[in-house]
Design a protein around this motif. Sequence first.
Motif, PDB file in Angstrom:
ATOM      1  N   ALA A 237      45.951  50.329  42.620  1.00 17.07           N
ATOM      2  CA  ALA A 237      44.745  49.506  42.718  1.00 17.07           C
ATOM      3  C   ALA A 237      45.108  48.126  43.248  1.00 17.07           C
ATOM      4  O   ALA A 237      46.072  47.515  42.810  1.00 17.07           O
ATOM      5  N   VAL A 238      44.344  47.667  44.173  1.00 15.79           N
ATOM      6  CA  VAL A 238      44.572  46.366  44.794  1.00 15.79           C
ATOM      7  C   VAL A 238      43.945  45.291  43.910  1.00 15.79           C
ATOM      8  O   VAL A 238      42.938  45.519  43.248  1.00 15.79           O
ATOM      9  N   GLU A 239      44.573  44.131  43.890  1.00 11.95           N
ATOM     10  CA  GLU A 239      44.020  43.018  43.126  1.00 11.95           C
ATOM     11  C   GLU A 239      42.627  42.697  43.647  1.00 11.95           C
ATOM     12  O   GLU A 239      42.371  42.809  44.843  1.00 11.95           O
ATOM     13  N   PRO A 240      41.734  42.265  42.770  1.00  7.38           N
ATOM     14  CA  PRO A 240      40.435  41.802  43.264  1.00  7.38           C
ATOM     15  C   PRO A 240      40.639  40.655  44.252  1.00  7.38           C
ATOM     16  O   PRO A 240      41.564  39.862  44.118  1.00  7.38           O
ATOM     17  N   ALA A 241      39.763  40.589  45.240  1.00  8.84           N
ATOM     18  CA  ALA A 241      39.874  39.539  46.263  1.00  8.84           C
ATOM     19  C   ALA A 241      39.895  38.160  45.634  1.00  8.84           C
ATOM     20  O   ALA A 241      40.589  37.259  46.111  1.00  8.84           O
ATOM     21  N   SER A 242      39.175  37.995  44.521  1.00  8.60           N
ATOM     22  CA  SER A 242      39.134  36.677  43.885  1.00  8.60           C
ATOM     23  C   SER A 242      40.515  36.249  43.386  1.00  8.60           C
ATOM     24  O   SER A 242      40.866  35.070  43.452  1.00  8.60           O
ATOM     25  N   LEU A 243      41.332  37.208  42.898  1.00  7.69           N
ATOM     26  CA  LEU A 243      42.678  36.858  42.449  1.00  7.69           C
ATOM     27  C   LEU A 243      43.596  36.580  43.631  1.00  7.69           C
ATOM     28  O   LEU A 243      44.450  35.693  43.557  1.00  7.69           O
TER      29      LEU A 243
ATOM     30  N   THR B 285      42.686  35.275  46.448  1.00 11.24           N
ATOM     31  CA  THR B 285      42.298  33.924  46.873  1.00 11.24           C
ATOM     32  C   THR B 285      42.836  32.885  45.894  1.00 11.24           C
ATOM     33  O   THR B 285      43.326  31.828  46.300  1.00 11.24           O
ATOM     34  N   ALA B 286      42.775  33.182  44.596  1.00 10.58           N
ATOM     35  CA  ALA B 286      43.272  32.250  43.582  1.00 10.58           C
ATOM     36  C   ALA B 286      44.770  32.027  43.711  1.00 10.58           C
ATOM     37  O   ALA B 286      45.245  30.904  43.540  1.00 10.58           O
ATOM     38  N   VAL B 287      45.527  33.096  44.041  1.00  9.48           N
ATOM     39  CA  VAL B 287      46.975  32.943  44.249  1.00  9.48           C
ATOM     40  C   VAL B 287      47.230  32.074  45.475  1.00  9.48           C
ATOM     41  O   VAL B 287      48.105  31.197  45.455  1.00  9.48           O
ATOM     42  N   ASP B 288      46.475  32.303  46.545  1.00 11.38           N
ATOM     43  CA  ASP B 288      46.618  31.466  47.744  1.00 11.38           C
ATOM     44  C   ASP B 288      46.333  30.001  47.417  1.00 11.38           C
ATOM     45  O   ASP B 288      47.055  29.100  47.852  1.00 11.38           O
ATOM     46  N   ASP B 289      45.280  29.772  46.632  1.00  9.99           N
ATOM     47  CA  ASP B 289      44.935  28.397  46.245  1.00  9.99           C
ATOM     48  C   ASP B 289      46.028  27.783  45.366  1.00  9.99           C
ATOM     49  O   ASP B 289      46.344  26.601  45.491  1.00  9.99           O
ATOM     50  N   LEU B 290      46.597  28.582  44.481  1.00  8.59           N
ATOM     51  CA  LEU B 290      47.687  28.103  43.624  1.00  8.59           C
ATOM     52  C   LEU B 290      48.894  27.710  44.474  1.00  8.59           C
ATOM     53  O   LEU B 290      49.496  26.647  44.266  1.00  8.59           O
ATOM     54  N   GLU B 291      49.247  28.556  45.434  1.00 15.13           N
ATOM     55  CA  GLU B 291      50.381  28.242  46.316  1.00 15.13           C
ATOM     56  C   GLU B 291      50.140  26.926  47.060  1.00 15.13           C
ATOM     57  O   GLU B 291      51.029  26.065  47.119  1.00 15.13           O
TER      58      GLU B 291
ATOM     59  N   GLY C  51      51.882  31.788  29.949  1.00 17.34           N
ATOM     60  CA  GLY C  51      50.437  31.589  29.825  1.00 17.34           C
ATOM     61  C   GLY C  51      50.061  30.122  29.984  1.00 17.34           C
ATOM     62  O   GLY C  51      50.669  29.247  29.394  1.00 17.34           O
ATOM     63  N   GLY C  52      49.063  29.854  30.787  1.00 17.51           N
ATOM     64  CA  GLY C  52      48.585  28.488  30.996  1.00 17.51           C
ATOM     65  C   GLY C  52      49.369  27.678  32.004  1.00 17.51           C
ATOM     66  O   GLY C  52      48.970  26.564  32.347  1.00 17.51           O
ATOM     67  N   SER C  53      50.475  28.210  32.502  1.00 19.52           N
ATOM     68  CA  SER C  53      51.323  27.418  33.407  1.00 19.52           C
ATOM     69  C   SER C  53      50.663  27.130  34.753  1.00 19.52           C
ATOM     70  O   SER C  53      50.943  26.098  35.362  1.00 19.52           O
ATOM     71  N   ALA C  54      49.780  27.991  35.216  1.00 16.77           N
ATOM     72  CA  ALA C  54      49.112  27.738  36.500  1.00 16.77           C
ATOM     73  C   ALA C  54      48.182  26.535  36.409  1.00 16.77           C
ATOM     74  O   ALA C  54      47.898  25.887  37.412  1.00 16.77           O
ATOM     75  N   ARG C  55      47.744  26.219  35.201  1.00 17.62           N
ATOM     76  CA  ARG C  55      46.847  25.068  35.012  1.00 17.62           C
ATOM     77  C   ARG C  55      47.546  23.730  35.289  1.00 17.62           C
ATOM     78  O   ARG C  55      46.880  22.705  35.393  1.00 17.62           O
ATOM     79  N   ASP C  56      48.861  23.753  35.432  1.00 14.53           N
ATOM     80  CA  ASP C  56      49.572  22.539  35.859  1.00 14.53           C
ATOM     81  C   ASP C  56      49.194  22.183  37.296  1.00 14.53           C
ATOM     82  O   ASP C  56      49.432  21.058  37.736  1.00 14.53           O
ATOM     83  N   TYR C  57      48.642  23.155  38.034  1.00 11.40           N
ATOM     84  CA  TYR C  57      48.382  22.976  39.458  1.00 11.40           C
ATOM     85  C   TYR C  57      46.915  23.190  39.832  1.00 11.40           C
ATOM     86  O   TYR C  57      46.428  22.561  40.768  1.00 11.40           O
TER      87      TYR C  57
ATOM     88  N   PRO D 202      38.632  29.054  37.312  1.00 17.42           N
ATOM     89  CA  PRO D 202      38.479  30.021  36.225  1.00 17.42           C
ATOM     90  C   PRO D 202      39.562  31.110  36.246  1.00 17.42           C
ATOM     91  O   PRO D 202      39.937  31.630  35.196  1.00 17.42           O
ATOM     92  N   ALA D 203      40.096  31.430  37.406  1.00 16.33           N
ATOM     93  CA  ALA D 203      41.127  32.469  37.528  1.00 16.33           C
ATOM     94  C   ALA D 203      42.502  31.980  37.082  1.00 16.33           C
ATOM     95  O   ALA D 203      43.417  32.787  36.931  1.00 16.33           O
ATOM     96  N   ALA D 204      42.655  30.691  36.843  1.00 14.60           N
ATOM     97  CA  ALA D 204      43.977  30.131  36.527  1.00 14.60           C
ATOM     98  C   ALA D 204      44.620  30.797  35.319  1.00 14.60           C
ATOM     99  O   ALA D 204      45.838  30.913  35.254  1.00 14.60           O
TER     100      ALA D 204
END
Length: 182
Positions: A31-37, A39-45, A144-150, A154-156
């Motif tokens: 199963a492929v990740e939802p498009a929203s995730l 996009t969220a990974v791209d935004d995180l990068e 957990g919560g480490s992406a919120r540093d950046y 809501p997907a963080a």
Amino acid sequence: GTSAKVYRLTPKAAGATSPYGLPTARPKDKAVEPASLSTAVDDLEKAVIAKYTATHAPTTMPVNDGKPDPYACISGTSQCAGDNRDALYPRTNIPFRWLESEDDFLVVLGVDHTRTNKATYTSATVYALDNLVGIASVTSAQWGGSARDYVTSPAADQLFAWKIARKCNGEAHCLEIPAGDC
């Protein structure tokens, strides 16, 4: 100290073997990740790069999925490393020498699959390939919560971003790798 002895006992005459047959492998979840995730990974990068661009020149290090084949390992046609068919072993495409400056660092990031219920455990590990030994690791139980540093999307909470450095200087969500023999 405690002393011990190990004896290996080998039959003088080879006996007939009847190995167990290979079980039918379950299909992997493709199963492929939802498009929203995605996009969220791209935004995180982008956010990670933006945070450090003023002081560092970022380089993206793509990873591959490792593709271990435990059946080839068992049959003796490939190197064994305790591979598990149900796991992925992503790694950088090209091994590299550890950070040259004490101010250099890595940030590993992506989807935290323990939070999307596609995994029960994940980790990022620094290896000394010359010695074939893991030096240090961070696991999904910690990130957990480490992406919120950046990012604050809501997907963080379904993502992670963990810094790996020689010196963390007390920074949260950072794995310090001390200098040493490896």
